[in-house]
Design a protein around this motif. Sequence first.
Motif, PDB file in Angstrom:
ATOM      1  N   GLY A  41      15.161 -37.766  10.599  1.00 31.39           N
ATOM      2  CA  GLY A  41      15.818 -37.334   9.477  1.00 31.39           C
ATOM      3  C   GLY A  41      15.485 -38.393   8.332  1.00 31.39           C
ATOM      4  N   GLY A  42      15.560 -37.590   6.980  1.00 35.09           N
ATOM      5  CA  GLY A  42      15.393 -38.210   5.777  1.00 35.09           C
ATOM      6  C   GLY A  42      13.940 -38.328   5.435  1.00 35.09           C
ATOM      7  N   CYS A  43      13.737 -38.721   4.203  1.00 31.02           N
ATOM      8  CA  CYS A  43      12.201 -38.622   3.426  1.00 31.02           C
ATOM      9  C   CYS A  43      11.660 -40.114   3.642  1.00 31.02           C
ATOM     10  N   THR A  44      12.285 -41.155   3.876  1.00 29.54           N
ATOM     11  CA  THR A  44      11.918 -42.470   3.878  1.00 29.54           C
ATOM     12  C   THR A  44      11.337 -42.844   5.339  1.00 29.54           C
ATOM     13  N   GLU A  45       9.865 -43.338   5.449  1.00 29.29           N
ATOM     14  CA  GLU A  45       9.593 -43.522   6.738  1.00 29.29           C
ATOM     15  C   GLU A  45      10.098 -44.607   7.619  1.00 29.29           C
ATOM     16  N   PRO A  46      10.874 -44.176   8.773  1.00 31.19           N
ATOM     17  CA  PRO A  46      11.392 -44.990   9.619  1.00 31.19           C
ATOM     18  C   PRO A  46      10.635 -46.402   9.905  1.00 31.19           C
ATOM     19  N   ARG A  47      11.373 -47.189  10.134  1.00 31.86           N
ATOM     20  CA  ARG A  47      10.868 -48.697  10.611  1.00 31.86           C
ATOM     21  C   ARG A  47      10.957 -48.870  12.085  1.00 31.86           C
TER      22      ARG A  47
END
Length: 205
Positions: free
Chosen positions: A196-202
């Motif tokens: 989910g989302g556009c920011t790369e998960p960490r």
Amino acid sequence: MIRTSHRPLAMAALALGLLTLTACGTEKAGAGPGQSSPTTPASPTALSTSAAAARAAHDKAFPDVAARCKATKATAGTTGPEKPEPLPTDPEAAKFAENHAFKQQARLTPEARCRGEAHAQRIQKALTGPGTTPPANEAALTAALTKLGYGPDNGTVQRVGNALGFSYSVPGIGPCVTGYLGTPTSIEAHGPYVEGGCTEPRGGH
């Protein structure tokens, strides 16, 4: 003379009345006969109408992008997504690929790809084109993106090392646009992450 007390009967009647009122008070509004409950899932028709309204709002806000990708829309359903790459045969490489599967992105249709790339180029030209001064900090980048039509509700701005970066979902149509204003500048369109989302998960496993 022995008097019979009616107090227990009165108390019982009062308790019954309160129980009835309490039960009535717990009934959900709008859940009566012939009415749908607030938790009823939206019908496919309603979802389609909502998507059409969001697309129309996008096209009105970004007419240049809509015009550029109008021809792509007619053939958007004729080209399927690419097949996912198979896992490596080397055990260590396969384990690495499995542990980083959470960073996979959803694939874009041709239309979504066209619109996303058009937005990426639009942003890059506005931020780093000839005669422009690139934003110097997070606040300036947020203000510049908001002016272009990409409000704070649609993404995030952050500093990555010495470069400013952002990850935004295009309003109304959904492709992600992620950029880094470094040397060189890199701004690209992509699908949302599988988590989910556009920011790369960490992180990882």
